[in-house]
Design an enzyme around this catalytic site. Structure first.
Site, PDB file in Angstrom:
ATOM      1  N   ASP A  45      14.112 -21.055  35.244  1.00 24.98           N
ATOM      2  CA  ASP A  45      14.869 -20.090  36.054  1.00 24.98           C
ATOM      3  C   ASP A  45      14.025 -18.878  36.447  1.00 24.98           C
ATOM      4  O   ASP A  45      14.006 -18.467  37.608  1.00 24.98           O
ATOM      5  CB  ASP A  45      16.104 -19.611  35.289  1.00 24.98           C
ATOM      6  N   GLY A  86      21.300 -19.086  37.531  1.00 26.03           N
ATOM      7  CA  GLY A  86      20.125 -18.255  37.243  1.00 26.03           C
ATOM      8  C   GLY A  86      20.351 -16.766  37.380  1.00 26.03           C
ATOM      9  O   GLY A  86      19.403 -16.024  37.639  1.00 26.03           O
ATOM     10  N   SER A 103      21.095 -14.500  35.035  1.00 25.74           N
ATOM     11  CA  SER A 103      20.434 -13.704  33.995  1.00 25.74           C
ATOM     12  C   SER A 103      18.929 -13.657  34.250  1.00 25.74           C
ATOM     13  O   SER A 103      18.286 -12.619  34.033  1.00 25.74           O
ATOM     14  CB  SER A 103      20.749 -14.223  32.594  1.00 25.74           C
ATOM     15  N   ALA A 104      18.366 -14.772  34.734  1.00 24.91           N
ATOM     16  CA  ALA A 104      16.934 -14.775  35.080  1.00 24.91           C
ATOM     17  C   ALA A 104      16.675 -13.787  36.216  1.00 24.91           C
ATOM     18  O   ALA A 104      15.686 -13.042  36.199  1.00 24.91           O
ATOM     19  CB  ALA A 104      16.496 -16.171  35.497  1.00 24.91           C
ATOM     20  N   ALA A 105      17.598 -13.745  37.192  1.00 26.68           N
ATOM     21  CA  ALA A 105      17.420 -12.842  38.329  1.00 26.68           C
ATOM     22  C   ALA A 105      17.488 -11.379  37.873  1.00 26.68           C
ATOM     23  O   ALA A 105      16.716 -10.533  38.355  1.00 26.68           O
ATOM     24  CB  ALA A 105      18.461 -13.130  39.408  1.00 26.68           C
ATOM     25  N   PRO A 128      29.215 -14.510  39.808  1.00 25.19           N
ATOM     26  CA  PRO A 128      29.548 -14.218  38.408  1.00 25.19           C
ATOM     27  C   PRO A 128      28.444 -14.746  37.488  1.00 25.19           C
ATOM     28  O   PRO A 128      27.687 -15.628  37.888  1.00 25.19           O
ATOM     29  CB  PRO A 128      30.856 -14.988  38.186  1.00 25.19           C
TER      30      PRO A 128
HETATM   31  O1  PMV Z   1      21.767 -21.500  32.225  1.00 27.47           O
HETATM   32  P1  PMV Z   1      21.837 -22.660  33.177  1.00 27.47           P
HETATM   33  O2  PMV Z   1      23.177 -23.251  33.328  1.00 27.47           O
HETATM   34  O3  PMV Z   1      21.127 -22.395  34.476  1.00 27.47           O
HETATM   35  O4  PMV Z   1      21.026 -23.881  32.491  1.00 27.47           O
HETATM   36  C1  PMV Z   1      19.696 -23.809  32.165  1.00 27.47           C
HETATM   37  C2  PMV Z   1      19.124 -25.170  32.165  1.00 27.47           C
HETATM   38  C3  PMV Z   1      18.798 -25.761  30.800  1.00 27.47           C
HETATM   39  O5  PMV Z   1      17.806 -26.751  31.056  1.00 27.47           O
HETATM   40  C4  PMV Z   1      20.032 -26.435  30.215  1.00 27.47           C
HETATM   41  C5  PMV Z   1      18.274 -24.732  29.816  1.00 27.47           C
HETATM   42  C6  PMV Z   1      16.896 -24.177  30.123  1.00 27.47           C
HETATM   43  O6  PMV Z   1      16.502 -23.211  29.428  1.00 27.47           O
HETATM   44  O7  PMV Z   1      16.173 -24.707  30.984  1.00 27.47           O
END
Ligand code: PMV
Length: 337
Positions: free
Chosen positions: A166, A119, A121-123, A113
């Site tokens: 990410d 990560g 959204s990065a993926a 989910p």
């Molecule tokens: O979106 P998440 O839960 O993977 O968190 C990202 C990690 C943070 O350091 C809080 C934000 C970032 O942009 O690195």
């Protein structure tokens, strides 16, 4: 003609939040994937289908020029992911100096989910950018640096703030030491099994909200909060040396310290505090919240691969979802083009 890209997700092992203030972080890819399929169309429409991103099969059609929704299903579920997709396509085509804004069918399949700190959204951003490169005659594997940077720009634009952690980790894959100031994602060479146990619980608050909460805390007590950020940075440096020495006991200790520092930033919830204590009592060498916090992902270090399976079973009893008991050593892959 179509491009299919498989992108791993990731877990932050050390340094979340401080990485937003320029400190280094350590993250690693895990064997849970996002599959992005991009197919060109003859018109200028974007049709998005998602599987697993929300509970149901969802789809949406937009007119590319205006972003007008032509037909829709579950728009609220899809709005976030559509933002990432359109932004990634725009930035990719700008970079490749494509005049025409093409239409595409975009299919996103996720094993996880969204918004739990792994990560996803990065993926999605990396998958769309890499597929877009492939469809425009550029080998995304030869241009990993550009893919990572374009995907980071996507996240930055959609979220308003994002470290490169990410997007760079899931692009290059494996265990990565991230230096956000110079967009560097150096590989940490670690031979053998790294018995990390990854799981998640429901999350309250988005990454943007949790980052804003820490920022507001920092503006109220800058002297102290800056010292906490410095200390998290020191933990990351020490963790890097410890990984190179393969000293799992010390690595676990550093994870526990990092969890305590995240607690002091106000991002660890009660459920996670209980889970990390149960896991430590059950033999984990260390355990911590991972990612932005407010629930979401957590990571523990087992003393061996056999023990990581035992801890993963324990997680289920704690009303959390186990996600991975091993790391993944590769970044995105083009499965079809
Ligand atoms: O979106 P998440 O839960 O993977 O968190 C990202 C990690 C943070 O350091 C809080 C934000 C970032 O942009 O690195």
């Amino acid at each position: 003609m179509k491009a299919i890209v498989r992108v791993p997700t990731k877990i932050t092992v050390f340094g979340e939040h401080a990485v937003v203030y320029g400190k280094p972080a350590i993250a690693v890819t895990i064997p849970r994937f996002i599959l992005v399929t991009l197919t060109p169309r003859n018109d200028s429409k974007i049709e998005v289908h998602t599987h697993g991103v929300s509970a149901r099969l969802s789809s949406i059609v937009l007119e590319r020029d205006s972003n007008n929704v032509i037909s829709q299903a579950e728009p609220a579920d899809l709005q976030r992911i559509v933002n990432y997709i359109i932004t990634a396509l725009n930035l990719c085509e700008d970079l490749l100096k494509e005049e025409k804004k093409h239409g595409y069918n975009v299919e996103v399949r996720s094993e996880l989910p969204p918004s739990i700190g792994l990560g996803t959204s990065a993926a999605v951003s990396v998958g769309v950018v890499a597929a877009c490169f492939a469809l425009h005659g550029e080998d995304p594997l030869k241009r990993r640096g550009d893919v990572a940077m374009t995907a980071w720009r996507t996240e930055y634009k959609v979220q308003g703030a994002a470290s490169p952690m990410d997007t760079f980790t899931v692009t290059f894959g494996g265990l990565r030491y991230i230096e956000p100031k110079n967009f560097n994602a150096q590989e940490i060479v670690y031979r053998g099994d790294l018995p990390l146990v990854v799981g998640y619980t429901p999350r309250h608050g988005t990454t943007a909200e949790l980052v804003a909460k820490v920022r507001s805390l920092r503006s109220r007590a800058p002297l102290i909060l800056n010292k906490i950020m410095d200390l998290i940075g020191e933990v990351v440096e020490e963790a890097r040396r410890t990984l190179e020495k393969r000293d799992l006991e010390e690595l676990g200790l550093l994870m526990n310290v990092n969890h305590g520092l995240l607690s002091s930033l106000g991002v660890v919830n009660e459920v996670h505090d209980r889970i990390v204590h149960v896991l430590r009592r059950a033999g984990a060498l260390g355990a911590k919240t991972s990612g932005a916090g407010g629930g979401g992902a957590f990571v523990a270090l087992a003393s061996s691969s056999e023990d990581s399976d035992r801890l993963a079973k324990l997680i289920t009893g704690l009303e959390a979802v186990p996600v991975a008991t091993q790391i993944w050593r590769r970044g995105f892959e083009v499965l079809e083009y």
